[in-house]
Design an enzyme around this catalytic site. Structure first.
Site, PDB file in Angstrom:
ATOM      1  NE  ARG A   6      -3.444   0.919   0.312  1.00 40.68           N
ATOM      2  CZ  ARG A   6      -4.325   1.514   1.109  1.00 40.68           C
ATOM      3  NH1 ARG A   6      -5.018   0.819   1.979  1.00 40.68           N
ATOM      4  NH2 ARG A   6      -4.538   2.806   1.024  1.00 40.68           N
ATOM      5  NE  ARG A  62       0.622   2.084 -18.728  1.00 45.72           N
ATOM      6  CZ  ARG A  62       0.472   0.916 -18.155  1.00 45.72           C
ATOM      7  NH1 ARG A  62       1.498   0.307 -17.597  1.00 45.72           N
ATOM      8  NH2 ARG A  62      -0.696   0.326 -18.133  1.00 45.72           N
ATOM      9  CD  GLU A  77     -10.297   5.422  -1.198  1.00 42.36           C
ATOM     10  OE1 GLU A  77     -11.036   5.163  -0.226  1.00 42.36           O
ATOM     11  OE2 GLU A  77      -9.378   4.680  -1.555  1.00 42.36           O
ATOM     12  NE  ARG A  89      -7.054   6.113   1.314  1.00 40.57           N
ATOM     13  CZ  ARG A  89      -7.761   7.234   1.462  1.00 40.57           C
ATOM     14  NH1 ARG A  89      -8.242   7.858   0.409  1.00 40.57           N
ATOM     15  NH2 ARG A  89      -7.981   7.735   2.652  1.00 40.57           N
ATOM     16  CE1 TYR A 107      -0.981   4.816   3.607  1.00 41.17           C
ATOM     17  CE2 TYR A 107       0.844   3.467   4.400  1.00 41.17           C
ATOM     18  CZ  TYR A 107      -0.457   3.581   3.958  1.00 41.17           C
ATOM     19  OH  TYR A 107      -1.248   2.464   3.862  1.00 41.17           O
ATOM     20  NE  ARG A 115      -2.194   1.344   8.901  1.00 41.00           N
ATOM     21  CZ  ARG A 115      -1.951   0.088   8.570  1.00 41.00           C
ATOM     22  NH1 ARG A 115      -2.347  -0.390   7.405  1.00 41.00           N
ATOM     23  NH2 ARG A 115      -1.349  -0.715   9.418  1.00 41.00           N
TER      24      ARG A 115
END
Length: 120
Positions: A6, A62, A77, A89, A107, A115
């Site tokens: 993540r 890319r 989201e 995200r 993050y 988090r």
């Protein structure tokens, strides 16, 4: 074993150049910290909050050499009240020998608050 890695970042403005730039920075760190090779990646999913719509952050993939054939998709989201705005995200699903605790989730910027338990 397939693992999910993540990451998340934020932008200050809903502008294509910044969306791509921040997404590239995030992906590059995820790749470096987890020693990801494009051939080991099953797929990459990006989500954005509803206030980001100037471009697809998936275009950033890319920009990475060798990632031409990696499947990628963007989604929105769910609009949870009070959630972090201007947030991108990403979930990279990758074949790896790493244990779950060895995976480094990344993050950036305001997304660090998502988090706090993973702060390095």
């Amino acid at each position: 074993m397939i693992r999910g890695i993540r990451g998340a970042t934020t932008v200050e403005n809903n502008e294509a150049k910044e969306i791509i730039s921040r997404s590239v920075d995030l992906l590059q760190e995820m790749v470096k910290e987890n020693d990801i090779k494009p051939d080991d990646v099953a797929s990459v999913f990006f989500t954005v909050t509803g206030d980001i719509n100037d471009t697809f952050p998936a275009k950033s993939l890319r920009e990475l050499e060798g990632w031409t054939y990696v499947p990628v998709m963007c989604m929105t989201e769910i609009p949870v009240p009070g959630s972090l705005p201007l947030c991108i995200r990403v979930m990279v699903t990758v074949n790896t020998d790493k244990e779950q605790k060895e995976v480094k989730h990344i993050y950036h910027y305001e997304a660090r608050q998502l988090r706090p338990d993973l702060k390095r």
